[in-house]
Design a protein around this motif. Structure first.
Motif, mmCIF file in Angstrom:
data_model
loop_
_atom_site.group_PDB
_atom_site.id
_atom_site.type_symbol
_atom_site.label_atom_id
_atom_site.label_comp_id
_atom_site.label_asym_id
_atom_site.label_seq_id
_atom_site.Cartn_x
_atom_site.Cartn_y
_atom_site.Cartn_z
ATOM 1 N N THR A 80 0.827 -1.205 0.000
ATOM 2 C CA THR A 80 0.000 0.000 0.000
ATOM 3 C C THR A 80 0.864 1.259 0.000
ATOM 4 O OG1 THR A 80 -0.158 0.063 2.433
ATOM 5 C CG2 THR A 80 -1.861 -1.174 1.248
ATOM 6 N N ASN A 81 2.144 1.099 0.340
ATOM 7 C CA ASN A 81 3.061 2.225 0.332
ATOM 8 C C ASN A 81 3.171 2.850 -1.061
ATOM 9 O OD1 ASN A 81 6.315 2.807 -0.228
ATOM 10 N ND2 ASN A 81 5.474 3.825 1.578
ATOM 11 N N VAL A 82 3.129 2.022 -2.103
ATOM 12 C CA VAL A 82 3.217 2.542 -3.468
ATOM 13 C C VAL A 82 1.953 3.323 -3.813
ATOM 14 C CG1 VAL A 82 3.770 1.970 -5.864
ATOM 15 C CG2 VAL A 82 4.630 0.530 -4.035
ATOM 16 N N TYR A 83 0.874 3.014 -3.130
ATOM 17 C CA TYR A 83 -0.370 3.776 -3.273
ATOM 18 C C TYR A 83 -0.357 5.032 -2.399
ATOM 19 C CZ TYR A 83 -3.231 0.415 -5.937
ATOM 20 O OH TYR A 83 -3.763 -0.381 -6.921
ATOM 21 N N ASP A 84 0.769 5.293 -1.744
ATOM 22 C CA ASP A 84 0.921 6.410 -0.801
ATOM 23 C C ASP A 84 0.041 6.225 0.427
ATOM 24 O OD1 ASP A 84 2.447 8.589 -0.167
ATOM 25 O OD2 ASP A 84 1.076 10.058 -1.028
ATOM 26 N N VAL B 63 6.909 -5.413 -3.806
ATOM 27 C CA VAL B 63 7.236 -4.149 -4.460
ATOM 28 C C VAL B 63 6.831 -3.034 -3.502
ATOM 29 C CG1 VAL B 63 6.799 -2.657 -6.438
ATOM 30 C CG2 VAL B 63 6.885 -5.145 -6.741
ATOM 31 N N GLU B 64 7.828 -2.263 -3.049
ATOM 32 C CA GLU B 64 7.589 -1.314 -1.957
ATOM 33 C C GLU B 64 8.456 -0.075 -2.164
ATOM 34 O OE1 GLU B 64 8.472 0.097 2.334
ATOM 35 O OE2 GLU B 64 9.838 -0.619 0.792
ATOM 36 N N GLU C 277 0.338 3.868 -11.003
ATOM 37 C CA GLU C 277 -0.130 2.969 -12.048
ATOM 38 C C GLU C 277 1.044 2.322 -12.785
ATOM 39 O OE1 GLU C 277 -3.174 5.565 -10.701
ATOM 40 O OE2 GLU C 277 -1.206 6.073 -11.558
ATOM 41 N N TYR C 278 2.111 3.096 -12.981
ATOM 42 C CA TYR C 278 3.261 2.550 -13.693
ATOM 43 C C TYR C 278 3.986 1.499 -12.840
ATOM 44 C CZ TYR C 278 7.362 2.393 -16.733
ATOM 45 O OH TYR C 278 8.365 1.976 -17.582
ATOM 46 N N TYR C 279 4.140 1.777 -11.532
ATOM 47 C CA TYR C 279 4.723 0.775 -10.640
ATOM 48 C C TYR C 279 3.902 -0.513 -10.674
ATOM 49 C CZ TYR C 279 8.335 3.526 -8.277
ATOM 50 O OH TYR C 279 9.471 4.243 -7.983
ATOM 51 N N LEU C 280 2.589 -0.354 -10.640
ATOM 52 C CA LEU C 280 1.709 -1.523 -10.662
ATOM 53 C C LEU C 280 1.844 -2.273 -11.980
ATOM 54 C CD1 LEU C 280 -0.536 -3.183 -9.329
ATOM 55 C CD2 LEU C 280 -2.194 -1.560 -10.280
ATOM 56 N N GLU C 281 1.845 -1.537 -13.088
ATOM 57 C CA GLU C 281 1.992 -2.161 -14.404
ATOM 58 C C GLU C 281 3.285 -2.952 -14.507
ATOM 59 O OE1 GLU C 281 3.189 -0.537 -18.830
ATOM 60 O OE2 GLU C 281 1.813 0.690 -17.632
ATOM 61 N N LYS C 282 4.390 -2.358 -14.056
ATOM 62 C CA LYS C 282 5.687 -3.024 -14.154
ATOM 63 C C LYS C 282 5.761 -4.229 -13.213
ATOM 64 C CE LYS C 282 8.642 -1.554 -16.440
ATOM 65 N NZ LYS C 282 8.973 -1.814 -17.866
ATOM 66 N N ALA C 283 5.133 -4.125 -12.038
ATOM 67 C CA ALA C 283 5.132 -5.248 -11.096
ATOM 68 C C ALA C 283 4.334 -6.418 -11.652
ATOM 69 C CB ALA C 283 4.557 -4.806 -9.751
ATOM 70 N N LEU C 284 3.185 -6.134 -12.244
ATOM 71 C CA LEU C 284 2.368 -7.200 -12.819
ATOM 72 C C LEU C 284 3.081 -7.861 -14.000
ATOM 73 C CD1 LEU C 284 -1.133 -5.472 -12.664
ATOM 74 C CD2 LEU C 284 -0.370 -7.436 -11.306
#
Length: 305
Positions: free
Chosen positions: A25-29, A268-269, A278-285
């Motif tokens: 959730t940290n990547v979601y701030d 991923v943190e 969204e980009y962090y999420l895209e790259k993680a997926l």
């Protein structure tokens, strides 16, 4: 820039116990809607980390004991019903979390905060709680470690830590406010407290470039590690880039942890504001899918052989 082939490069066979890719959730701030952020990430990942930070931190500490317990029960019900692995990152930004403090009052406050996080996490069904050591304050490592061990000994005396791993996170280079313990000091901490280690791969690789010294550190740390944080970086420049934006041979690093006994998730943190959530999420997926392809290919080759 790293190529896709380098990102998925593995020196030798891939471990069947390659870490499961998770997201924080940290990547979601850390949104104020704690349960909502966990359920949202669970749409994409079977393992999720909740961090007590930013807006979520404000909400967490504003709840009274009954409301915090109610939230923990809601989270537990959700993760058990949906078979989600939950991990928790305790609060870390501020003197109130300084477990290494020589000032007894400051350290006592940090102990209270960590105890509250551990109790909540156990009720919520988390498998581990990650905590930072605190601040360096120009103290020598042996003083910092002694203060930290004393603090964690008190936390373990006060909290029920059955079925939940307490994990000290390693700190990285180029951030002088935070203590950097050696590989041997992390092992010593485990021996003295029975607690484990969270290895932030970016932190570790900001101190040890990809190569033999890093491989030796992984071999030593993996048996006492119960949690991993992941991101990308360029060489040893301390960053938390989206996966694939740096030049770290991440797959090989994670595989080496697995081969040396690590059994857990890779979360991923952390983030850099110039990249979107969204980009962090895209790259993680995308990375998770690439890892799944590697595992499927290895399994196919094994059966074909």
């Amino acid at each position: 820039m790293i190529t896709k082939d380098n990102l998925y490069y593995i020196d030798g066979p891939i471990s069947a116990d390659f870490p499961q890719i998770s997201f924080s959730t940290n990547v979601y701030d850390n949104p104020a809607d704690i349960l909502g952020s966990i359920t949202d990430l669970a749409k994409h990942f079977k393992a999720v980390e909740f961090e007590i930070g930013e807006d979520a931190e404000t909400v967490f500490w504003s709840l009274n004991a009954d409301d915090r317990d109610a939230l923990a029960r809601q989270i537990r019900q959700f993760i058990e019903h949906n078979e989600i692995t939950l991990t928790v990152h305790a609060g870390w930004w501020g003197r109130q979390y300084n477990l290494c403090a020589s000032d007894s009052h400051e350290r006592a406050q940090a102990i209270e905060c960590l105890c509250a996080a551990v109790d909540f996490s156990r009720r919520a069904g988390a498998t581990s709680v990650t905590f930072h050591p605190g601040y360096k304050d120009q103290l020598d490592n042996h003083v910092l470690m002694a203060n930290l061990i004393e603090a964690i000994t008190q936390v373990k005396a006060r909290c029920d830590t059955r079925d939940i791993a307490l994990c000290l996170e390693n700190m990285g280079g180029q951030r002088p406010k935070f203590p950097v313990f050696t590989v041997e000091e992390h092992v010593y901490f485990h021996q003295q407290t029975g607690c484990y280690v969270t290895i932030d791969v970016t932190h570790l690789c900001s101190l040890l470039p990809y190569g033999q010294s890093l491989f030796e550190a992984i071999a030593t740390l993996a048996p006492v590690t119960r949690h991993l944080h992941i991101a990308d970086l360029n060489d040893t420049h301390h960053q938390h880039l989206p996966i694939g934006e740096g030049n770290l041979r991440l797959s090989d690093v994670l595989n080496r942890f697995a081969l040396n006994g690590y059994r857990g998730v890779a979360v991923v943190e952390e983030f850099i504001p110039r990249f979107s959530t969204e980009y962090y999420l895209e790259k993680a997926l995308a990375y998770r899918e690439g890892v799944q392809d590697l595992l499927a290919s290895a399994q196919h080759n094994a059966h074909a052989g």
